[in-house]
Design a protein around this motif. Structure first.
Motif, PDB file in Angstrom:
ATOM      1  N   GLY A 323      93.518 -42.000  59.114  1.00  0.00           N
ATOM      2  CA  GLY A 323      93.356 -41.978  57.525  1.00  0.00           C
ATOM      3  C   GLY A 323      93.657 -41.229  56.758  1.00  0.00           C
ATOM      4  O   GLY A 323      93.404 -40.547  56.387  1.00  0.00           O
ATOM      5  N   HIS A 324      94.075 -41.945  55.609  1.00  0.00           N
ATOM      6  CA  HIS A 324      94.808 -40.848  54.259  1.00  0.00           C
ATOM      7  C   HIS A 324      94.261 -41.465  53.609  1.00  0.00           C
ATOM      8  O   HIS A 324      94.588 -42.719  53.131  1.00  0.00           O
ATOM      9  CB  HIS A 324      96.824 -40.168  54.435  1.00  0.00           C
ATOM     10  N   ILE A 325      93.975 -41.310  52.430  1.00  0.00           N
ATOM     11  CA  ILE A 325      93.079 -41.456  50.843  1.00  0.00           C
ATOM     12  C   ILE A 325      94.409 -40.990  49.800  1.00  0.00           C
ATOM     13  O   ILE A 325      93.870 -39.359  49.510  1.00  0.00           O
ATOM     14  CB  ILE A 325      91.362 -41.059  50.865  1.00  0.00           C
ATOM     15  N   VAL A 326      94.723 -42.234  49.240  1.00  0.00           N
ATOM     16  CA  VAL A 326      95.047 -40.883  47.424  1.00  0.00           C
ATOM     17  C   VAL A 326      94.399 -41.888  46.674  1.00  0.00           C
ATOM     18  O   VAL A 326      93.974 -42.759  46.369  1.00  0.00           O
ATOM     19  CB  VAL A 326      96.838 -40.940  47.402  1.00  0.00           C
ATOM     20  N   LYS A 327      94.671 -41.139  45.494  1.00  0.00           N
ATOM     21  CA  LYS A 327      94.734 -41.790  44.224  1.00  0.00           C
ATOM     22  C   LYS A 327      95.018 -42.718  43.877  1.00  0.00           C
ATOM     23  O   LYS A 327      94.537 -43.564  43.052  1.00  0.00           O
ATOM     24  CB  LYS A 327      94.098 -40.746  43.138  1.00  0.00           C
ATOM     25  N   TRP A 328      96.518 -42.898  43.970  1.00  0.00           N
ATOM     26  CA  TRP A 328      97.529 -42.656  43.180  1.00  0.00           C
ATOM     27  C   TRP A 328      98.810 -43.080  44.011  1.00  0.00           C
ATOM     28  O   TRP A 328      98.739 -42.035  44.930  1.00  0.00           O
ATOM     29  CB  TRP A 328      97.858 -42.902  42.029  1.00  0.00           C
ATOM     30  N   ALA A 329      99.089 -43.580  44.619  1.00  0.00           N
ATOM     31  CA  ALA A 329     100.955 -43.980  45.560  1.00  0.00           C
ATOM     32  C   ALA A 329     102.084 -44.400  45.587  1.00  0.00           C
ATOM     33  O   ALA A 329     101.642 -44.889  44.205  1.00  0.00           O
ATOM     34  CB  ALA A 329     100.523 -45.280  47.152  1.00  0.00           C
ATOM     35  N   PRO A 330     102.698 -43.819  45.567  1.00  0.00           N
ATOM     36  CA  PRO A 330     104.443 -43.854  45.387  1.00  0.00           C
ATOM     37  C   PRO A 330     104.527 -45.317  45.698  1.00  0.00           C
ATOM     38  O   PRO A 330     105.308 -45.380  46.999  1.00  0.00           O
ATOM     39  CB  PRO A 330     105.154 -42.921  45.624  1.00  0.00           C
ATOM     40  N   GLN A 331     104.168 -46.260  45.257  1.00  0.00           N
ATOM     41  CA  GLN A 331     103.653 -48.013  46.601  1.00  0.00           C
ATOM     42  C   GLN A 331     105.491 -48.791  46.746  1.00  0.00           C
ATOM     43  O   GLN A 331     105.466 -49.035  47.528  1.00  0.00           O
ATOM     44  CB  GLN A 331     102.998 -49.223  45.530  1.00  0.00           C
ATOM     45  N   GLN A 332     106.189 -48.279  46.063  1.00  0.00           N
ATOM     46  CA  GLN A 332     107.497 -48.804  46.798  1.00  0.00           C
ATOM     47  C   GLN A 332     108.281 -47.915  47.644  1.00  0.00           C
ATOM     48  O   GLN A 332     108.559 -48.387  48.592  1.00  0.00           O
ATOM     49  CB  GLN A 332     108.919 -48.802  45.312  1.00  0.00           C
ATOM     50  N   GLU A 333     108.026 -46.753  47.250  1.00  0.00           N
ATOM     51  CA  GLU A 333     108.974 -46.019  48.323  1.00  0.00           C
ATOM     52  C   GLU A 333     107.632 -46.143  49.681  1.00  0.00           C
ATOM     53  O   GLU A 333     108.050 -46.193  50.563  1.00  0.00           O
ATOM     54  CB  GLU A 333     108.473 -44.987  48.364  1.00  0.00           C
ATOM     55  N   VAL A 334     106.692 -46.512  49.755  1.00  0.00           N
ATOM     56  CA  VAL A 334     105.357 -46.287  50.847  1.00  0.00           C
ATOM     57  C   VAL A 334     105.840 -47.420  51.046  1.00  0.00           C
ATOM     58  O   VAL A 334     106.018 -47.844  52.819  1.00  0.00           O
ATOM     59  CB  VAL A 334     104.158 -46.008  49.744  1.00  0.00           C
ATOM     60  N   LEU A 335     106.199 -48.665  50.660  1.00  0.00           N
ATOM     61  CA  LEU A 335     106.468 -50.021  51.461  1.00  0.00           C
ATOM     62  C   LEU A 335     107.586 -50.394  52.037  1.00  0.00           C
ATOM     63  O   LEU A 335     107.381 -51.150  52.948  1.00  0.00           O
ATOM     64  CB  LEU A 335     105.857 -51.341  50.217  1.00  0.00           C
ATOM     65  N   ALA A 336     108.380 -49.409  51.267  1.00  0.00           N
ATOM     66  CA  ALA A 336     109.963 -49.573  52.143  1.00  0.00           C
ATOM     67  C   ALA A 336     109.852 -48.357  53.265  1.00  0.00           C
ATOM     68  O   ALA A 336     111.078 -48.127  54.161  1.00  0.00           O
ATOM     69  CB  ALA A 336     110.888 -48.640  51.440  1.00  0.00           C
ATOM     70  N   HIS A 337     108.214 -47.637  53.431  1.00  0.00           N
ATOM     71  CA  HIS A 337     108.958 -46.437  54.899  1.00  0.00           C
ATOM     72  C   HIS A 337     108.537 -47.422  56.242  1.00  0.00           C
ATOM     73  O   HIS A 337     107.351 -48.391  56.015  1.00  0.00           O
ATOM     74  CB  HIS A 337     107.834 -45.790  54.596  1.00  0.00           C
ATOM     75  N   PRO A 338     109.715 -46.657  57.150  1.00  0.00           N
ATOM     76  CA  PRO A 338     109.106 -47.796  58.365  1.00  0.00           C
ATOM     77  C   PRO A 338     107.938 -48.012  59.014  1.00  0.00           C
ATOM     78  O   PRO A 338     107.704 -48.999  59.706  1.00  0.00           O
ATOM     79  CB  PRO A 338     110.370 -46.868  59.712  1.00  0.00           C
ATOM     80  N   ALA A 339     107.101 -46.793  59.042  1.00  0.00           N
ATOM     81  CA  ALA A 339     105.508 -46.199  59.419  1.00  0.00           C
ATOM     82  C   ALA A 339     104.853 -47.309  59.316  1.00  0.00           C
ATOM     83  O   ALA A 339     104.099 -48.467  59.702  1.00  0.00           O
ATOM     84  CB  ALA A 339     105.198 -45.150  58.951  1.00  0.00           C
ATOM     85  N   VAL A 340     104.939 -48.151  57.549  1.00  0.00           N
ATOM     86  CA  VAL A 340     104.576 -49.897  57.333  1.00  0.00           C
ATOM     87  C   VAL A 340     104.495 -51.011  57.712  1.00  0.00           C
ATOM     88  O   VAL A 340     105.331 -51.009  58.193  1.00  0.00           O
ATOM     89  CB  VAL A 340     103.908 -49.451  55.436  1.00  0.00           C
ATOM     90  N   GLY A 341     102.864 -51.834  58.469  1.00  0.00           N
ATOM     91  CA  GLY A 341     103.353 -52.402  59.091  1.00  0.00           C
ATOM     92  C   GLY A 341     102.766 -54.008  58.795  1.00  0.00           C
ATOM     93  O   GLY A 341     102.916 -54.628  58.458  1.00  0.00           O
ATOM     94  N   ALA A 342     101.811 -53.327  57.471  1.00  0.00           N
ATOM     95  CA  ALA A 342     100.942 -54.658  56.938  1.00  0.00           C
ATOM     96  C   ALA A 342     100.330 -54.168  55.353  1.00  0.00           C
ATOM     97  O   ALA A 342      99.877 -52.997  55.642  1.00  0.00           O
ATOM     98  CB  ALA A 342      99.716 -54.931  57.911  1.00  0.00           C
ATOM     99  N   PHE A 343     100.397 -54.402  54.310  1.00  0.00           N
ATOM    100  CA  PHE A 343      99.867 -54.043  53.193  1.00  0.00           C
ATOM    101  C   PHE A 343      99.071 -55.112  53.264  1.00  0.00           C
ATOM    102  O   PHE A 343      98.560 -56.653  52.818  1.00  0.00           O
ATOM    103  CB  PHE A 343     101.098 -54.490  52.567  1.00  0.00           C
TER     104      PHE A 343
END
Ligand code: UDX
Length: 448
Positions: A323-343
């Motif tokens: 698990g990786h916890i952050v205060k604020w993410a670069p969300q658009q980049e995160v969602l475009a990352h191939p590792a992400v399977g669900a939001f």
């Protein structure tokens, strides 16, 4: 056309909340790229950082909010105050900006800032409206008088599951309400937004025709003004920084180490808050799911806590990097990352649209207003997600994560999400629906 637009300026006035600032500044970027000069009028409260936009002029106006008013948790009370307190400073600002030599084509104001209508009218300045949410939720707001008359808005508890025949497929529990100290304030705000949107010179959407076709058709009947669905805005340019909180870039290096489609990305946007009991159920549900997860815990997300101090001792160590916890993410980049399977999302409109753009299925946990409508559309119209309902409980969470990440129904959601993503790409291409709508918008503003 370029030569003509060079000399015209557009004034933009975003509502000072993250989910409204982002799309307004993206729209400003889009129109700037079409040759317009840009002035952003903004409040001192939550002001954007001008250094990220050296190509724009910024005009700050006083919002007159006291420290207590600016930090209230009652968003509706805040929005209502802004509509009163900004009127005089905005009037002065417009008088100054319009007395210059350079022609101003129009004002583009957030729909919620409905007071701008009267002020713009007093200067005979055309006012276009940007509604930053979806069309379908706007129609639910526009239906408030009927919903009130039929008793759907108050005392909902006994009829939450009931379908609302006026707004299929919404149930009573999906109507865009919010807990506020005085429900009348919400009704007045919505009434002002709808009335002054109808009276505007044009209505711009961060949405696209293929996504909300039936809602757009209804809107065109009920709102006889020019309508421009030109979204999704953020796909015109790489993410520009209108973020009020710095992005934690460790998200991307952490995602780079994860397998394709394996990660659950969890974020509840810039306003929603949860109790510490809900927080712990989410934490254990994620841990028990055995999937890697990237979790945005914004300071202020957990009521009564500064940050993650209520996590049980040893929780993070037990996860061993899963698990990786952050205060604020670069969300658009995160969602475009191939590792992400669900939001796992609260379904703010920006988050919903950003997920659709990347073909990522959603686990929906709407908290208030338009989020409930968006979640219902995600699950029952576009069928690209499921909703966590009837409270948060770790065992249920684990089961629902499995449904989306592993089971056949999740794979079908992913296929439909990928299909919608293709439609996004098409609508932005030359001749696509949003591209054509943008051309019309540019011509329309030039004719103002
Ligand atoms: C608010 C309302 O809650 C929402 O219902 C309405 O549709 C818009 O205004 P917010 O709660 O902030 O918005 O959610 P959302 O609309 O999803 O906007 C959040 C924005 O912040 C998105 O553009 C998202 O990319 C960005 N964000 C979010 C980050 O940059 N980093 C994060 O960690 C989380």
């Amino acid at each position: 056309m370029e030569a003509q637009t060079q000399s015209k300026r557009i004034l933009f006035f975003p509502l000072p909340l993250q989910g409204h600032i982002n799309p307004m500044l993206q729209l400003a970027n889009i129109l700037h790229s079409r040759g317009f000069n840009v002035t952003i009028i903004h409040t001192t409260f939550n002001s954007p950082d001008p250094s990220h936009f050296p190509h724009f002029n910024f005009e700050s106006i006083s919002d007159g909010l006291s420290a207590a008013e600016a930090s209230t948790k009652d968003v509706i009370a805040l929005l209502s105050l802004l509509n009163v307190k900004c009127a005089a400073p905005f009037q002065e600002c417009l008088a100054r900006l319009l007395s210059g030599e350079e022609p101003v084509a129009c004002l583009i104001s957030d729909a919620v800032l409905h007071f701008t209508s009267e002020v713009a009218r007093s200067f005979e300045l055309p006012r276009l409206v940007l509604r930053t949410g979806g069309v379908s939720s706007f129609l639910a707001f526009a239906a408030f008088p009927v919903l009130q008359q039929k008793g759907y808005l108050l005392n909902q508890d006994l009829r939450l599951e009931e379908l609302v025949p006026e707004l299929p497929p919404l149930r009573v529990k999906d109507l865009p309400v919010i807990k506020t100290s005085n429900p009348q304030t919400l009704y007045q705000l919505v009434e002002g937004m709808v009335k002054e949107t109808k009276a505007s010179s044009g209505l711009i959407w961060n949405s696209f025709e293929e996504l909300e076709k039936p809602a757009l058709a209804t809107l065109m009947q009920d709102f006889p003004i020019p309508i421009f669905p030109v979204g999704p805005f953020h796909k015109y340019f790489p993410a520009s920084s209108s973020s009020l909180i710095p992005h934690d870039q460790t998200c991307i290096s952490w995602l780079d180490k994860q397998e394709s489609n394996s990660v659950i990305y969890v974020s509840f946007g810039s306003i929603a808050a949860i109790s510490d009991i809900e927080f712990l159920e989410i934490a254990w549900g994620l841990a028990d799911s055995k999937h890697p997860f990237l979790w945005v815990i914004r300071p202020g997300l957990i009521r009564g806590s500064d940050w993650i101090e209520s996590l049980p001792d040893g929780y993070l160590e037990m996860l061993d990097g899963r698990g990786h916890i952050v205060k604020w993410a670069p969300q658009q980049e995160v969602l475009a990352h191939p590792a992400v399977g669900a939001f796992w999302t609260h379904n703010g409109w920006n988050s919903t649209l950003e997920s659709i753009c990347e073909g990522v299925p959603m686990i929906c946990m709407p908290c208030f207003t338009d989020q409930m409508v968006n979640a219902r559309y995600v699950t029952h119209v576009w069928k690209i997600g499921l909703q966590l309902e009837n409270g948060l409980e770790r065992t249920r969470i684990k089961i629902d994560i499995k449904r989306v990440m592993v089971e056949k129904e999740g794979k079908e959601m992913k296929e439909r999400a990928e299909h919608l993503k293709e439609k996004v790409n098409k609508c932005l291409q030359q001749g696509g629906s949003s591209n054509k709508s943008l051309e019309s918008l540019v011509c329309y503003i030039l004719s103002c």
